[in-house]
Motif scaffolding. Structure first.
Motif, mmCIF file in Angstrom:
data_model
loop_
_atom_site.group_PDB
_atom_site.id
_atom_site.type_symbol
_atom_site.label_atom_id
_atom_site.label_comp_id
_atom_site.label_asym_id
_atom_site.label_seq_id
_atom_site.Cartn_x
_atom_site.Cartn_y
_atom_site.Cartn_z
ATOM 1 N N LEU A 64 0.892 -1.057 -0.017
ATOM 2 C CA LEU A 64 0.051 -0.070 -0.015
ATOM 3 C C LEU A 64 0.817 1.228 -0.015
ATOM 4 O O LEU A 64 1.909 1.207 0.629
ATOM 5 C CB LEU A 64 -0.959 -0.027 1.167
ATOM 6 N N ILE A 65 0.500 2.315 -0.589
ATOM 7 C CA ILE A 65 0.940 3.711 -0.589
ATOM 8 C C ILE A 65 -0.166 4.543 0.001
ATOM 9 O O ILE A 65 -1.031 4.660 -0.809
ATOM 10 C CB ILE A 65 1.551 4.154 -1.884
ATOM 11 N N SER A 66 0.023 4.725 1.381
ATOM 12 C CA SER A 66 -0.991 5.564 2.147
ATOM 13 C C SER A 66 -0.673 6.974 2.385
ATOM 14 O O SER A 66 0.623 7.280 2.741
ATOM 15 C CB SER A 66 -1.280 4.751 3.336
ATOM 16 N N PHE A 67 -1.581 7.712 2.731
ATOM 17 C CA PHE A 67 -1.221 9.126 2.960
ATOM 18 C C PHE A 67 -2.223 9.598 4.355
ATOM 19 O O PHE A 67 -3.419 9.022 4.104
ATOM 20 C CB PHE A 67 -1.480 10.328 2.014
ATOM 21 N N ASP A 71 -7.964 12.938 9.754
ATOM 22 C CA ASP A 71 -8.814 12.183 10.401
ATOM 23 C C ASP A 71 -9.085 10.683 9.676
ATOM 24 O O ASP A 71 -9.987 9.952 9.970
ATOM 25 C CB ASP A 71 -10.273 12.688 10.872
ATOM 26 N N ARG A 72 -8.255 10.416 8.603
ATOM 27 C CA ARG A 72 -8.208 9.320 7.778
ATOM 28 C C ARG A 72 -7.010 8.910 7.404
ATOM 29 O O ARG A 72 -6.123 9.557 7.256
ATOM 30 C CB ARG A 72 -9.298 9.491 6.873
ATOM 31 N N GLN A 73 -6.829 7.540 6.948
ATOM 32 C CA GLN A 73 -5.757 6.881 6.042
ATOM 33 C C GLN A 73 -6.459 6.708 4.676
ATOM 34 O O GLN A 73 -7.236 6.051 4.520
ATOM 35 C CB GLN A 73 -5.421 5.593 6.647
ATOM 36 N N TRP A 74 -5.751 7.532 3.680
ATOM 37 C CA TRP A 74 -6.023 7.381 2.343
ATOM 38 C C TRP A 74 -5.161 6.649 1.776
ATOM 39 O O TRP A 74 -3.924 7.302 1.629
ATOM 40 C CB TRP A 74 -6.499 9.000 1.837
ATOM 41 N N VAL A 75 -5.523 5.953 0.815
ATOM 42 C CA VAL A 75 -4.700 5.048 0.040
ATOM 43 C C VAL A 75 -4.670 5.526 -1.464
ATOM 44 O O VAL A 75 -5.513 5.399 -2.158
ATOM 45 C CB VAL A 75 -5.056 3.400 0.122
ATOM 46 N N LYS A 76 -3.310 5.696 -2.016
ATOM 47 C CA LYS A 76 -3.306 6.352 -3.233
ATOM 48 C C LYS A 76 -3.003 5.259 -4.071
ATOM 49 O O LYS A 76 -3.569 5.152 -5.452
ATOM 50 C CB LYS A 76 -1.981 7.319 -3.317
ATOM 51 N N ALA A 77 -2.193 4.196 -3.733
ATOM 52 C CA ALA A 77 -2.078 3.027 -4.727
ATOM 53 C C ALA A 77 -2.104 1.700 -3.989
ATOM 54 O O ALA A 77 -1.736 1.725 -2.719
ATOM 55 C CB ALA A 77 -0.907 3.005 -5.311
ATOM 56 N N ARG A 78 -2.638 0.579 -4.395
ATOM 57 C CA ARG A 78 -2.590 -0.569 -3.568
ATOM 58 C C ARG A 78 -2.348 -1.846 -4.608
ATOM 59 O O ARG A 78 -2.781 -1.840 -5.963
ATOM 60 C CB ARG A 78 -3.928 -0.808 -3.073
ATOM 61 N N PHE A 79 -1.554 -2.805 -4.083
ATOM 62 C CA PHE A 79 -1.393 -4.302 -4.938
ATOM 63 C C PHE A 79 -1.862 -5.142 -4.061
ATOM 64 O O PHE A 79 -1.359 -5.326 -2.625
ATOM 65 C CB PHE A 79 0.034 -4.414 -5.234
ATOM 66 N N SER A 80 -2.854 -5.987 -4.395
ATOM 67 C CA SER A 80 -3.108 -7.273 -3.845
ATOM 68 C C SER A 80 -3.046 -8.304 -4.719
ATOM 69 O O SER A 80 -3.561 -8.421 -5.894
ATOM 70 C CB SER A 80 -4.733 -7.113 -3.267
ATOM 71 N N SER A 81 -2.357 -9.639 -4.281
ATOM 72 C CA SER A 81 -2.655 -10.565 -5.051
ATOM 73 C C SER A 81 -3.889 -11.232 -4.943
ATOM 74 O O SER A 81 -4.630 -10.975 -4.268
ATOM 75 C CB SER A 81 -1.326 -11.821 -4.498
ATOM 76 N N SER A 82 -3.944 -12.266 -5.956
ATOM 77 C CA SER A 82 -5.489 -12.845 -6.109
ATOM 78 C C SER A 82 -5.773 -13.639 -4.886
ATOM 79 O O SER A 82 -7.076 -13.910 -4.665
ATOM 80 C CB SER A 82 -5.438 -13.782 -7.387
ATOM 81 N N THR A 83 -4.893 -14.178 -4.122
ATOM 82 C CA THR A 83 -5.200 -14.751 -2.921
ATOM 83 C C THR A 83 -5.508 -13.960 -1.863
ATOM 84 O O THR A 83 -5.751 -14.403 -0.573
ATOM 85 C CB THR A 83 -3.739 -15.486 -2.560
#
Length: 365
Positions: A64-67, A71-83
């Motif tokens: 995850l690339i988060s900022f 009052d929140r964590q916002w994710v700019k980019a995310r990689f998730s494997s199929s599993t």
């Protein structure tokens, strides 16, 4: 609740996080974050690629690339494997691991086994649904030292990463900051260009649009009139005896008078009319969706308002030439017709509104 990053600090197992306190340091951090205008921006392949590369290098199913906002964590980019479950990674800061990254910034934060780490002693009931065990993050630090966010990798098994993988994560985090710096540079250039663009179409003395802006607007309105068939009229306005005023009271007084006349003209127009300084003591007024009869009424109202207004040293009057667009004759003929009306208004005694003679213009061509 999100299954990936819903982590809590040590404490009572059932006690929720309190909302972050907005102290001076936090205000400075948020100002630094705002300068990049990254929050809620669209997805960008460059950030997605870094997240994918981080997961590949560390052999984790999630990156995850988060900022970290107020009052929140916002994710700019995310990689998730199929599993790995595809759940939304955006969280309130009361449920995220942001505060540890911000309050205790380290070059790299590595949690080999969250279930065995005392910092997460009360979080078992949150971590269990996701079967989350491993977490590593590199803070994204602005030149001011403010922590803007993090590049993180996660796994469902207890593990660690090698020094080489750790170094690679730090390199990727630096790449993210370079992307952010380029973004801020582009934002700054865009703002500067916008200011320069506005300056290039604004008359420096009166603050109203200049001749260049007038030319652009007139072409736009003529194109619109041709497309829609709606009428279009033009007023050419000249301040009577202005050279005499300048010679008597000086050019500084003349500049002040021009500013005052421009303000009066603006107040006399409708919201969709367009006033520009044409040059010297001459102004142009574009009247969209206005037929000739209505243009004459507008011109008379403008003339009367100026003649009844108070100005430094003495009153002013104006002469106005009026023309309506003839689609066959075109733009040039309309401008020449308005000029013809203005010339005749001044020649016949000034302080008048005169409709230009289109036939005379066409006959002269």
């Amino acid at each position: 609740m999100n299954e990936i990053l819903a982590l809590r600090r040590p404490g009572a197992a059932n006690a929720p996080f309190s909302a972050p306190v907005l102290d001076d340091d936090e205000s400075i951090r948020l100002q630094a974050l705002d300068a990049y205008e990254i929050l809620d921006s669209e997805r960008e392949k460059s950030y997605d690629d870094i997240a994918r590369l981080a997961a590949f290098i560390c052999g984790t199913p999630v990156a995850l690339i988060s900022f970290f906002d107020r009052d929140r964590q916002w994710v700019k980019a995310r990689f998730s494997s199929s599993t790995f479950a595809q759940t939304t990674p955006n969280l309130p800061r009361s449920q995220a691991f942001c505060d540890l990254t911000i309050a205790q910034p380290e070059p790299v934060i590595i949690v080999a086994d969250i279930l065995q780490d005392p910092r997460f002693a009360g979080a078992a009931n949150i971590i269990a649904p996701a079967k989350l065990r491993f977490y590593a993050a590199v803070p994204l630090v602005a030149p001011t030292g403010a922590v803007l966010g993090s590049l993180s990798v996660l796994d469902r098994r207890s593990r660690t990463i090698s020094p080489e993988q750790t170094s690679a994560l730090q390199t990727l985090a630096r790449q993210i900051m370079e992307l952010l710096d380029m973004r801020r540079t582009v934002i700054g250039l865009s703002a500067a260009n916008a200011r320069l663009g506005q300056q290039s179409i604004t008359d420096a003395l009166t603050g109203i649009p200049n001749r260049r802006a007038y030319d652009q607007k007139l072409n736009e309105e003529v194109s619109r009139a041709r497309r829609t068939g709606s009428p279009l009229s033009l007023l050419m306005v000249d301040i009577d005896m202005f050279k005499q005023y300048n010679d008597t009271f000086g050019h500084m007084a003349g500049d002040t008078a021009l500013q005052s006349v421009a303000r009066v003209l603006l107040t006399s127009l409708r919201p969709y009319d367009f006033l520009a300084r044409y040059g010297g003591e001459e102004f142009a007024i574009i009247l969209p969706a206005t037929d000739l009869s209505d243009a004459i009424l507008v011109a008379e109202r403008v003339r009367a308002l100026v003649s009844n207004s108070e100005f430094p040293h003495r009153k002013f009057t104006i002469s106005i030439g009026v023309a309506r667009l003839d689609l066959e004759a075109g733009l040039k003929a309309m401008v020449q017709t308005a000029d013809n009306g203005l010339y005749r208004a001044k020649a016949s005694g000034r302080n008048k509104v005169v409709v230009g003679n289109l036939e005379k213009i066409l006959a002269a061509e």
